[in-house]
Write a protein that holds these residues in place. Structure first.
Motif, PDB file in Angstrom:
ATOM      1  N   ALA C 127       0.836  -1.204   0.000  1.00 28.27           N
ATOM      2  CA  ALA C 127       0.000   0.000   0.000  1.00 28.27           C
ATOM      3  C   ALA C 127       0.866   1.247   0.000  1.00 28.27           C
ATOM      4  CB  ALA C 127      -0.922  -0.010   1.221  1.00 28.27           C
ATOM      5  N   SER C 131       2.354   5.161  -2.962  1.00 26.98           N
ATOM      6  CA  SER C 131       2.568   6.610  -2.887  1.00 26.98           C
ATOM      7  C   SER C 131       4.014   6.979  -2.573  1.00 26.98           C
ATOM      8  CB  SER C 131       1.634   7.235  -1.845  1.00 26.98           C
ATOM      9  OG  SER C 131       1.791   6.605  -0.595  1.00 26.98           O
TER      10      SER C 131
ATOM     11  N   SER D   2      -4.714   7.132   6.080  1.00 30.93           N
ATOM     12  CA  SER D   2      -3.328   7.135   5.641  1.00 30.93           C
ATOM     13  C   SER D   2      -2.993   8.239   4.657  1.00 30.93           C
ATOM     14  CB  SER D   2      -2.992   5.806   4.997  1.00 30.93           C
ATOM     15  OG  SER D   2      -3.695   5.649   3.790  1.00 30.93           O
ATOM     16  N   GLU D   4      -0.233   9.341   4.232  1.00 28.94           N
ATOM     17  CA  GLU D   4       1.190   9.028   3.935  1.00 28.94           C
ATOM     18  C   GLU D   4       2.058  10.217   3.555  1.00 28.94           C
ATOM     19  OE1 GLU D   4      -1.141   7.520   1.825  1.00 28.94           O
ATOM     20  OE2 GLU D   4      -1.554   5.873   3.145  1.00 28.94           O
ATOM     21  N   THR D   5       2.354  10.264   2.277  1.00 29.65           N
ATOM     22  CA  THR D   5       3.326  11.246   1.812  1.00 29.65           C
ATOM     23  C   THR D   5       2.741  12.645   1.843  1.00 29.65           C
ATOM     24  OG1 THR D   5       2.913   9.896  -0.101  1.00 29.65           O
ATOM     25  CG2 THR D   5       5.170  10.497   0.307  1.00 29.65           C
ATOM     26  N   TYR D  49      -1.520   8.885  -5.885  1.00 25.68           N
ATOM     27  CA  TYR D  49      -2.294   8.487  -4.719  1.00 25.68           C
ATOM     28  C   TYR D  49      -1.854   9.260  -3.485  1.00 25.68           C
ATOM     29  CZ  TYR D  49      -3.949   5.465  -0.952  1.00 25.68           C
ATOM     30  OH  TYR D  49      -4.538   4.972   0.186  1.00 25.68           O
ATOM     31  N   GLY D  50      -0.572   9.526  -3.402  1.00 27.23           N
ATOM     32  CA  GLY D  50      -0.059  10.237  -2.230  1.00 27.23           C
ATOM     33  C   GLY D  50      -0.620  11.634  -2.086  1.00 27.23           C
ATOM     34  N   ALA D 127      -4.618   0.049  -2.539  1.00 25.35           N
ATOM     35  CA  ALA D 127      -3.925   0.572  -1.360  1.00 25.35           C
ATOM     36  C   ALA D 127      -4.928   0.905  -0.262  1.00 25.35           C
ATOM     37  CB  ALA D 127      -3.112   1.804  -1.729  1.00 25.35           C
ATOM     38  N   SER D 131      -6.605  -0.627   4.335  1.00 27.04           N
ATOM     39  CA  SER D 131      -6.974  -0.079   5.641  1.00 27.04           C
ATOM     40  C   SER D 131      -8.479   0.165   5.759  1.00 27.04           C
ATOM     41  CB  SER D 131      -6.211   1.225   5.909  1.00 27.04           C
ATOM     42  OG  SER D 131      -6.395   2.136   4.850  1.00 27.04           O
TER      43      SER D 131
END
Lengths: 215, 215, 215, 215
Positions: C127, C131, D2, D4-5, D49-50, D127, D131
């Motif tokens: 996952a 990213s 998430s 994330e980035t 996606y990030g 991704a 979650s």
DNA sequence: TATTAATCGAGACGGTACGTCATGTCTTGTA
DNA sequence: TACAAGACATGACGTACCGTCTCGATTAATA
């Protein structure tokens, strides 16, 4: 700083623990900003400038950090509002002479600083200004405001014919402000009427027309 | 602060890259402490109080943080030593009158603050004192020292018979210091002889014996 | 100075709550990194990828966030180490035929994923890779490693003369890995020997020399 | 879910500033939902996606966040609709043999993923599914749909008599899907007909009736 | 001459705070 | 009633410093 359209606040039952204020639409929440200012004031009183952090203010106010940063771009801005919230009511009573007017002015200012959060806030703002240019600018704004206060006493003195012809008002104002500041910054704004009277007399003497009868 | 017996130093302590000073045995390394003070002074000059951190000083000095903390228990202590290293040589020349003596005093102090790291250090110490009691104590120590400087001018004036009988020297010293401080803290210790002269005149006038001929 | 908020922790070094590991000099603290990996593993198991945050890991490990970021530049790096800590012991027993070898391989891998934190970690890494380019690079590294595992079974088959002449090993490995992955990512790495056997047979059949006798 | 980035922040309310669609009354505004999907698609293409967040989508679409949440309960739901909007037109031409049918299927799918926003959306959905259980459910729905596509090729092969008797269609479909997925998730859905042909051949071989003449 | 002890640099450690971003919920005012 | 707008509490992000600690090396005075 922090001007807004105060919408009617309906927030119920705020009190002990964080009441989870919801948004009040696309307007600034008065409940939030007051909770933040309250928390800031209390924190400043309890922990001093050293313990004053946005993080702690948010925690105590039950507010989110972004909410604080949305309205107060810096720690200095928040301190400024804490200061401004205290209503300075310098009794500008005419005591009949410049010297006693100045003593009343300084005494009133110190009492204000001592008895409200303003003293702590102002010390903090000065400290902050040594590293934050914005705070420095705000500080100079304060100076201008203070100038106005002090100038009142001098206008009365001028009407009485008390003043010498060649005084430099800017210098005198810097002198008076500087005296008040330096005592604040060194923790000596005690309530000592004699000390204040002495300082006021020294300053006033430098300014009155020679031969004018001092009371 | 940080008193010790400085042992003979042999380390070349060159400038370029971190010189990797080895230990000097069970004595304080003079090379290290000077590198630290140099770094602190340079950092203060470049980044100001806001960018001044023990971490950065250690990095620039090529020193370990514990070495700094061993000899200077706080940021304030380090700033104090940076300040003290600048040798203030206020020319205490007798100009013949209190007013001009005071102007010379203030002008000399501001020049000193402007032209060395002392101004930045002093501003920082004041800021630091607002959260650190130890710095506050040190600051009051400075006040005492400054008192000594200023008192010199008043002693000369007294010998001339220039002073009024009932002046309060403590108040006057607070007034003069406060003026100098407040201009420092608001970034206005410019080299403006006229402004200094005006302030000095106002202060002196409050103090001289009535009828004394001002030059 | 601004040490303000005093470090309240004096560390009684009790067992239950975070034991306040001190630094072990300029070396990486094994106790810390293991506590961090333990916490990460536990958090992943309890809260899944969605609840996995550096902040939480730090909190559970009793570690500072900077300590984590010092050694693991990203969430992916930490997950990678959590994965790597699980010792994959794929029993590479020779079952005598490619088809059963493949079934054993897949079954073993899934069991490993199910019974350790590795499955959750691997899902998370995939996952994350969508990213984070660094995670993507690490993922491709895994692929290379897996390739090695799978290739073993094919070498044995080749020695048996079981393989067709014109197979494309790269394609086959992608096929096998892809099958394992897609079942992991859709939550279907159950222990169903029949399903595994079917898949293994389909794959093996595409690879064996025509006419070779399947058991 | 998430974040994330950290987002690189592309454009806040870019060029052709938000058109300020008024409310369409008590019905769902088609203009709004299309603007949202357009924005989502563009954002996904630009930032990946990030960088994909509801916040950014709302900003770019000139929509309010609640509007998005009203119609798409989660990020996954929005991604799903972005995916679904791309009309997959897999040319289900009968190439005359399973092997080439499979190659055409995979090649067509990859081309679709490459040339539309679908690839990015699908990667993101996978991704997200790690979650978000709802996304996982949706993902399994996709699998069912894909099964339908793939099954078509197998039905044709069965009509030709091309298939072995004992194949496990579920396993084969997992194998084919897994292959396509794993290449997508590792960024390798390049246009390489040879690689696709190899994989298709390996898979087809495992399925065809022994002795069937491959082209 | 060997031992001991203090100091050095380096840097890892647990923390707190920073200022920013995204989440999902809420309210307001307009249409 | 749906919408754009945007404020709200929450909480994670990744970074900077804090002040403490432990190393291994280096050196001076002691034994």
């Amino acid at each position: 700083m922090s001007a807004e359209t105060p919408p009617p606040d309906v927030s119920p039952a705020d009190g002990a623990s964080p009441p989870r204020r919801a948004s009040a639409g696309p307007h600034r929440s008065k409940a939030s900003s007051e909770a933040i200012l309250d928390a800031a004031e209390a924190l400043l009183a309890e922990a001093g400038y050293g313990g004053f952090s946005i993080e702690q203010v948010a925690r105590r106010a039950g507010a989110g950090k972004p909410t604080i940063y949305r309205w107060w771009p810096s720690k200095a801005a928040l301190l400024l509002d804490v200061y401004a919230r205290q209503k300075l009511q310098l009794d500008q009573d005419d005591t009949g002479a410049l010297e006693t007017d100045l003593a009343a002015l300084i005494g009133g200012l110190w009492r204000f600083w001592r008895e409200t959060a303003a003293g702590g806030a102002f010390r903090s703002i000065i400290a902050e200004a040594q590293s934050d240019p914005a705070a420095m600018a705000a500080l100079n704004g304060f100076m201008a405001e203070r100038r106005h206060h002090i100038a009142g006493a001098f206008e009365r003195a001028a009407r009485r014919g008390e003043l010498a012809d060649d005084i430099d008002l800017d210098a005198v104002i810097d002198i008076i402000s500087g005296y008040a500041w330096s005592r604040l910054l060194t923790g000596r704004i005690d309530d000592d009427p004699a000390a204040i009277a002495h300082a006021a007399r020294q300053i006033a003497r430098g300014v009155v027309r020679p031969g004018w009868a001092l009371t």
